[in-house]
Design an enzyme around this catalytic site. Structure first.
Site, PDB file in Angstrom:
ATOM      1  N   GLY A   1      -3.238  74.051  35.515  1.00  0.00           N
ATOM      2  CA  GLY A   1      -3.324  75.507  35.467  1.00  0.00           C
ATOM      3  C   GLY A   1      -2.092  76.173  36.042  1.00  0.00           C
ATOM      4  N   ALA A   2      -1.698  75.762  37.244  1.00  0.00           N
ATOM      5  CA  ALA A   2      -0.540  76.357  37.897  1.00  0.00           C
ATOM      6  C   ALA A   2      -0.178  75.541  39.125  1.00  0.00           C
ATOM      7  CB  ALA A   2      -0.843  77.786  38.316  1.00  0.00           C
ATOM      8  N   MET A   3       0.992  75.855  39.701  1.00  0.00           N
ATOM      9  CA  MET A   3       1.490  75.039  40.814  1.00  0.00           C
ATOM     10  C   MET A   3       2.109  75.918  41.891  1.00  0.00           C
ATOM     11  SD  MET A   3       1.823  72.079  42.057  1.00  0.00           S
ATOM     12  CE  MET A   3       2.479  71.986  43.715  1.00  0.00           C
ATOM     13  N   GLU A   4       1.735  75.623  43.135  1.00  0.00           N
ATOM     14  CA  GLU A   4       2.049  76.495  44.271  1.00  0.00           C
ATOM     15  C   GLU A   4       3.394  76.246  44.940  1.00  0.00           C
ATOM     16  OE1 GLU A   4      -0.387  74.055  44.266  1.00  0.00           O
ATOM     17  OE2 GLU A   4      -0.477  73.057  46.213  1.00  0.00           O
ATOM     18  N   ASN A   5       4.385  75.690  44.256  1.00  0.00           N
ATOM     19  CA  ASN A   5       5.683  75.435  44.876  1.00  0.00           C
ATOM     20  C   ASN A   5       6.110  76.609  45.760  1.00  0.00           C
ATOM     21  OD1 ASN A   5       5.961  73.243  42.856  1.00  0.00           O
ATOM     22  ND2 ASN A   5       6.183  74.993  41.486  1.00  0.00           N
TER      23      ASN A   5
ATOM     24  N   GLU B   1      -2.954  80.194  43.807  1.00  0.00           N
ATOM     25  CA  GLU B   1      -1.611  79.685  44.139  1.00  0.00           C
ATOM     26  C   GLU B   1      -1.012  80.463  45.308  1.00  0.00           C
ATOM     27  OE1 GLU B   1      -1.274  76.926  42.811  1.00  0.00           O
ATOM     28  OE2 GLU B   1      -2.728  77.243  41.195  1.00  0.00           O
TER      29      GLU B   1
ATOM     30  N   HIS C   1      -2.424  79.242  48.596  1.00  0.00           N
ATOM     31  CA  HIS C   1      -1.871  77.949  49.012  1.00  0.00           C
ATOM     32  C   HIS C   1      -0.697  78.113  49.978  1.00  0.00           C
ATOM     33  CE1 HIS C   1      -3.878  74.603  47.156  1.00  0.00           C
ATOM     34  NE2 HIS C   1      -3.634  74.949  45.899  1.00  0.00           N
TER      35      HIS C   1
ATOM     36  N   GLU D   1      -7.109  71.773  48.553  1.00  0.00           N
ATOM     37  CA  GLU D   1      -7.707  72.288  47.316  1.00  0.00           C
ATOM     38  C   GLU D   1      -9.107  72.858  47.522  1.00  0.00           C
ATOM     39  OE1 GLU D   1      -5.935  73.076  45.053  1.00  0.00           O
ATOM     40  OE2 GLU D   1      -4.182  71.764  45.158  1.00  0.00           O
TER      41      GLU D   1
HETATM   42 ZN    ZN Z   1      -4.726  74.300  44.288  1.00  0.00          ZN
END
Ligand code: ZN
Length: 883
Positions: free
Chosen positions: A267-271, A304, A307, A326
């Site tokens: 879905g998405a990434m919290e970089n 995100e 996070h 998570e």
């Molecule tokens: Zn997550």
């Protein structure tokens, strides 16, 4: 079955501290599509002032090593050992400077992990272990380092060069090239590194934090999507404000970037400060996205963003601890959505999702605790168990400690662990210590898999006016754990009179009655609760707000369910009572159907629906949820042996029976909600559309259905209404469906996200011709087997949301799907493994289907060069056969 390197398990108990600190990592990228050069410089220092020499172990995968030097001297092949994904430099001095140079091939990276190409730009995905596809480094979350990243590239092709943190410098280079340098002041693990390079357009806004810091917010998209970012931006601003107000957490940098890509495995990434999103969770305009899409965007943008504290500032010691970040972050995003929209509706949707996805997972070959003890491929553990069940366990702390106790625990957690990589035990300790409570037994939730059952029985004694509730817990054995312990189960309940009034509650040892909702905490295998001064045999309103991830069994009569549906004060209980009644009735008809008996419509269900439809006081979105029939897969889970066709026929019979009996009421309510007003995005407008479209989905089974749907399609100014109408035509097999589909196709053929919907609604259509249609659609120019969203919309929807198609008795669906798993495995093992898991519930079908599926599982297992991802899923599914 093959055994080999790919199938080696990793165990939680084998964790070892990394002996080195890596102070700073300097990364230099010379960027080009076909071949990118990555140079690094890093400083290794033995921990705790150790002086002795030690091995340096690095991780790498698919890298072309150009050079490696230690403390200024070039190393040759004899000076280090490469074994699989590790490189070991033996006996390095306590202070060592390492330099590396590698080449990688982004344009041919179809796994979408590491550095890869999407449309006209390059981007990275590093969680969980993708950084090793970029360069040699200790690729593990407990090694936290500050990064300085310099990128150089052709200016025309890659005008935008982004990485984490702040842009420190930039400049021109000869030959039309340029460079940019980014520095992130916060130490971070490799999985949070990100880089983006290419031609992107941006939307910009600002947020002022409560301490007065100005944060620049930018969303980068391909230029044709600039007019679809408004909702995502508003959601981001709402999330930033909400986290300050509810959790006292403020953003910590001056810049926050989001980049949307069409090619993303998840879905998405919290970089850190450079989130990368599947475009599905960014792009929305009322004419292209449904209300569910808008809500999904709000939730994922929030997730995100949250996070940044729960994941980035405090991260995981190792990947077994994944639920630490998570589960907690899903809990936070659920609360955010609940505060932005309707709390009750959000809760019901979360529960429906948990019951229909996580419960089956926890009962199948991949069953695992929220903190697993072993894995072969960590990517297979980004599961509904780790995420959604994990969030429910966080919610139980909240239920037990209350909002203020929970926030005290959060504060202590950050005071103790900011900047560290920690474990779920550390989180539990912070909650316990901040509240002065013992949570040791509660901690069993982290290590026990399977869905507990709570069996409730009751007894009313009219002479003494006492009402006794007995709760018994039992967790069935799972493939990974034979014996189960008692868990701490918060169990909230109330009691209603037969007129639907809520009674004040007084337990035997109490001196006066309290409010009508009571939290019982079941800690033993069995406990009894005696309520006094109960004037009549009550209707128990059990398990309010779904207070634990368990299945509750109580032998409700339809009369009792009807009282709960009509009167209970808890929205979850009302909804659940309606679902139970519908489930009972459908399963009974399924049974009759299998015995060749005539099916019939149950009068109490009819009465309950009449009541729901006539309710003008309740939130329309809640009424909509109550009238959505349990789906076929959920019903299948309730049967000993799944009767695929019987469930389909019985569910359809009941639905169209209700529609025809209550046609007038449905039509009246529909007309009332179909107000012709222009589109609005408010929660109230969404709630009205939800109920309107549920009414329509019933009316599609009546005489008047087709003209009503066609009228809605023609007058609609938004995707929610249009899509509901076209789906209606497709599902009712209307002669108008073909035309509607082709008009939709013509209008949206260039729009990837809208075409996903077009594929999905055709893949979903039940019946024996569905496989042929799916095969045809695979040849459509908008379809690509390399694109995860397309695979999920067509192949995934067919296998997971079209039971009569996928489970066709001749096994054609299984053979087709196995071919796709094998084909995908050569391109993108993570997506292949997700698709393979569609077979996980195979044991629950009849002998003939089991045999057919098993043959396909064996065929996949025997395929050449099977990835660890797919072989773990398939071997687990097959292994559970032997037990
Ligand atoms: Zn997550």
């Amino acid at each position: 079955m093959k055994e080999g390197l790919a199938n080696k398990s990793i165990y939680r108990k084998d964790y070892k501290v990394y002996p080195w600190d890596v102070g700073q990592l300097d990364l230099h990228f010379d960027i080009a599509r076909e071949s990118t050069t990555v140079r690094t410089e890093m400083e290794f220092q033995l921990k705790d002032g150790e002086q002795a020499k030690q091995d340096i172990v690095l991780n790498g995968s698919e890298l072309q090593l150009e050079s490696l030097s230690l403390n200024g001297s070039e190393l040759s092949g004899d000076d280090y050992v490469i074994d699989g994904e590790t490189l070991t430099i033996p006996d390095a001095p306590a202070k060592s400077v390492l330099k590396t140079e590698v080449r990688i091939q982004p344009a041919s990276n179809s796994a979408l992990e590491g550095l890869y190409l999407s449309g006209a730009f390059l981007l990275t995905q590093c969680e969980a272990q993708g950084f090793r596809k970029i360069t040699w480094f200790p690729d593990r979350p407990d090694v936290m380092t500050t990064y300085r990243v310099t990128m150089e590239a052709d200016r025309a092709e890659f005008p935008i060069l982004l990485s984490n943190g702040n842009q420190e410098a930039s400049g021109e280079l000869p030959g039309g090239r340029h460079w940019v340098r980014w520095e992130d002041p916060f130490p971070k693990p490799t999985y949070l590194f990100a880089l983006v390079a290419g031609d992107l357009a941006l939307v910009e806004d600002h947020f002022t934090t409560r301490s007065g810091r100005d944060v620049v917010l930018r969303i980068y998209v391909e230029s044709e999507n600039l007019d679809r970012c408004e909702h995502a931006m508003q959601s981001l601003i709402n999330a930033m404000r909400w986290d300050e107000e509810r959790f006292n957490l403020e953003y910590d940098l001056d810049i926050y970037h989001i980049v949307a890509t069409n090619d993303f495995n998840m879905g998405a990434m919290e970089n850190k400060s450079l989130n990368i999103f599947n475009s599905k969770y960014v792009l929305a305009r009322p004419d292209t996205a449904t209300d569910a899409d808008f809500q999904g965007i709000e939730g994922v943008i929030g997730h995100e963003y949250f996070h940044n504290w729960t994941g980035n500032r405090v991260t995981c010691r190792d990947w077994f601890e994944l639920t630490l970040k998570e589960g907690l972050t899903v809990f936070r995003d659920e609360e955010f959505s609940a505060d932005m929209q309707s709390r009750a509706v959000k809760r019901i949707r979360v529960v429906r999702d948990l019951r229909s996805r996580q419960f089956p997972e926890d009962d199948g070959p991949m069953s695992h605790p929220i903190r697993p003890d072993r894995y072969v491929e960590i990517n297979n553990f980004y599961t509904s168990t780790v995420y959604q069940k994990g969030a429910t366990i966080i919610r139980m702390y909240h239920t037990l400690l209350g909002e203020s106790g929970f926030q005290k625990g959060m504060k202590l957690y950050f005071d103790r662990h900011d900047g560290q990589a920690v474990t779920c035990d550390d989180f539990l300790a912070a909650m316990a210590d901040a509240n002065g409570v013992d949570l040791e037994r509660f901690g069993r939730w982290y290590s026990q898999s399977g869905t507990p059952q709570v069996h409730v029985s009751d007894y009313y004694d009219s002479a003494s006016r006492k009402y006794k509730l007995t709760l018994k817990q039992h967790t069935p054995a799972t493939h990974d754990q034979k014996t189960k312990q008692a868990l701490v189960i918060p169990f909230t309940c109330g009691l209603l009179t037969n007129n639907g009034e809520e009674l004040p509650l007084q337990l035997e040892d109490e001196t006066e009655a309290g409010p009508g909702t009571r939290l019982l905490v079941l800690e033993e295998m069995q406990q009894e609760y005696t309520f006094v001064n109960v004037p009549e045999a009550p209707v128990p309103s059990l398990f309010r707000d779904f207070s634990a991830p368990v299945k509750v069994f109580y032998d409700y009569s339809h009369a009792q369910l009807a009282i709960l549906i009509a009167f209970d004060s808890d929205a979850y209980v009302r909804w659940d009572a309606a679902q139970r009644m519908a489930q009972d009735v459908i399963l009974e008809q399924c049974h009759r159907h299998s015995k060749g008996q005539e099916m019939r419509l149950d009068p109490s269900l009819l009465k309950a629906f009449r009541g729901t439809l006539s309710d003008r006081a309740a939130d329309p979105a809640l009424l909509a949820e109550a009238m959505i029939m349990p789906d076929e897969d959920y019903l299948a889970e309730q049967m000993e042996v799944v009767d695929v066709d019987g469930i389909h026929v019985a569910r359809k019979f009941i639905k169209s029976g209700l529609a025809n009996e209550l046609e007038e009421l449905f039509a009246e309510r529909y007309a009332d909600l179909n107000d012709g007003l222009p589109y609005q995005k408010s929660p109230e407008a969404m709630a009205r559309r939800a109920l309107k479209n549920v009414c329509m989905s019933y009316l599609q089974d009546t005489q008047a259905g087709e003209s009503l749907i066609t009228a809605q399609l023609e007058s609609s100014d938004n995707m929610t209404d249009s899509l509901a109408a076209i789906k209606g035509l497709v599902l009712m097999d209307s002669p108008m469906a073909g035309k509607a589909l082709s008009q939709f196709e013509t209008r949206w053929s260039e729009d990837a996200l809208v075409m996903d919907k077009w594929f999905a609604m055709q893949a979903m259509k039940p019946g024996c011709d569905s496989l042929g249609r799916v095969r045809e659609l695979m040849k459509h120019p908008a379809f690509s087997i390399q694109n995860p969203n397309k695979v999920r919309s067509l192949i995934g929807v067919f296998a997971m949301l079209n039971p009569t198609g996928f489970h066709a008795a001749d096994g054609s669906g299984y053979a087709f799907h196995a071919d796709r798993v094998i084909e995908l495995d050569g391109l993108n093992p993570q997506i292949a493994a997700r698709m393979a898991s569609a077979f996980n519930r195979w044991k629950r079908y009849d002998e003939s289907r089991k045999k057919l599926i098993k043959a396909q599982l064996q065929r996949i297992a025997a395929a050449d060069n099977l990835s660890g991802d797919v072989s773990e899923i398939i071997n687990n599914a097959l292994r559970s056969d032997g037990e």
